[in-house]
Write an enzyme that holds these catalytic residues in place. Structure first.
Site, PDB file in Angstrom:
ATOM      1  N   PRO A  88       0.815  -1.217   0.000  1.00  0.00           N
ATOM      2  CA  PRO A  88       0.000   0.000   0.000  1.00  0.00           C
ATOM      3  C   PRO A  88       0.849   1.269   0.000  1.00  0.00           C
ATOM      4  O   PRO A  88       0.342   2.360  -0.240  1.00  0.00           O
ATOM      5  CB  PRO A  88      -0.805  -0.093   1.303  1.00  0.00           C
ATOM      6  CG  PRO A  88      -0.610  -1.475   1.819  1.00  0.00           C
ATOM      7  CD  PRO A  88       0.643  -2.019   1.218  1.00  0.00           C
ATOM      8  N   ASP A 169      -9.750   0.233 -25.206  1.00  0.00           N
ATOM      9  CA  ASP A 169     -10.405   0.172 -23.898  1.00  0.00           C
ATOM     10  C   ASP A 169     -10.531   1.537 -23.247  1.00  0.00           C
ATOM     11  O   ASP A 169      -9.936   2.502 -23.696  1.00  0.00           O
ATOM     12  CB  ASP A 169      -9.591  -0.716 -22.958  1.00  0.00           C
ATOM     13  CG  ASP A 169      -9.698  -2.177 -23.338  1.00  0.00           C
ATOM     14  OD1 ASP A 169     -10.708  -2.539 -23.956  1.00  0.00           O
ATOM     15  OD2 ASP A 169      -8.775  -2.926 -23.018  1.00  0.00           O
TER      16      ASP A 169
END
Ligand code: ADE
Length: 249
Positions: A88, A169
């Site tokens: 993180p 995309d």
């Protein structure tokens, strides 16, 4: 891409990598991904990989010795490999990073943390890049590594199949994707937009661009602000946006 994933939970990673497009790309040799069990590089009868944190506090820390042994053994085989640690505390992962990892020709070693993470000495000595997939804490780096690998692999030619490309995309042009429809043309009174049935490619292009702008304006307006600052919106885009937002601003 040539990838090694170091983890204490190899089955968790392998199960996902065997399936679907990634599984097929591996079988075809377009992607080479091996999962390496950190436990195999531990010592002693109990094969301990973690220990209590110095200074106290909750949780456990992955010991440096098995991490050094695993990375050093992989680097003997792949001296130019880059070590990517999922945590993180890393740089936030995004579309551009996925593209750049896919374009990197060096082998990539994904190191998955567990518990409170890895001993800092292993991080400082071994890790080239630390990546986070978002501001929340997972139980380990495995799911994050899979997210990064799948997103990057989509940019490797052949992974998506012959007629598909990740260039079409969401995010590839800075915008969210336009809506997609398939048969039937009328489902319980809900109709496919007429323009998509028209066969007029220019009208379809214009409709898709407008809908991509609309979706972005409604759901992620900050992306448009960034694109405008970067000069990535055309005069036609600006005109569509004025239409969509119903202003002349
Ligand atoms: N490990 C635990 N949480 C993570 C996160 N958000 N991103 C990457 N690796 C992690």
């Amino acid at each position: 891409m040539k990838i090694k994933v170091i983890t204490l939970f190899p089955a968790m990673v392998e199960t996902v990598l065997e399936e679907s497009l990634l599984g097929k790309a591996r079988a075809k040799g377009i992607l080479s991904i091996d999962v390496v069990n950190l436990r195999d590089f531990t010592e002693g009868r109990h094969q301990v990989a973690d220990d209590y944190p110095y200074g106290g506090g909750a949780g456990m820390v992955l010991k440096p010795e098995p991490i050094f042994r695993t990375v050093e053994s992989l680097k003997k085989e792949l001296p130019d490999a880059r070590v990517i640690y999922l945590s993180p505390q890393g740089e936030r992962f995004d579309h551009e990073m996925a593209q750049s990892l896919a374009a990197d020709t060096r082998p990539q070693i994904f190191l998955c943390g567990r518990y409170e993470g890895i001993d800092e000495r292993a991080r400082v000595a071994l890790v080239d890049r630390e990546i986070s997939i978002g501001d929340y804490v997972l139980n380990g780096g495995e799911l994050a590594a899979l997210v990064v690998i799948e997103a990057a692999a989509r940019f490797v030619p052949g992974v998506l199949g012959d007629d598909r490309s990740a260039d079409q995309d969401s995010f590839s042009d800075g915008l969210l994707d336009y809506p997609h429809f398939t048969r039937p043309p009328d489902f319980e009174g809900m109709k496919v937009p007429e323009v998509l049935l028209s066969g007029n490619h220019e009208n379809i292009r214009v409709w898709r661009r407008k809908e991509a702008l609309r979706a972005t304006w409604l759901k992620r307006p900050e992306l448009l602000t960034r694109m405008e600052q970067e000069g990535r919106l055309s005069a036609e885009d600006m005109r569509f946006l004025r239409e969509i937002s119903g202003t002349d601003a």
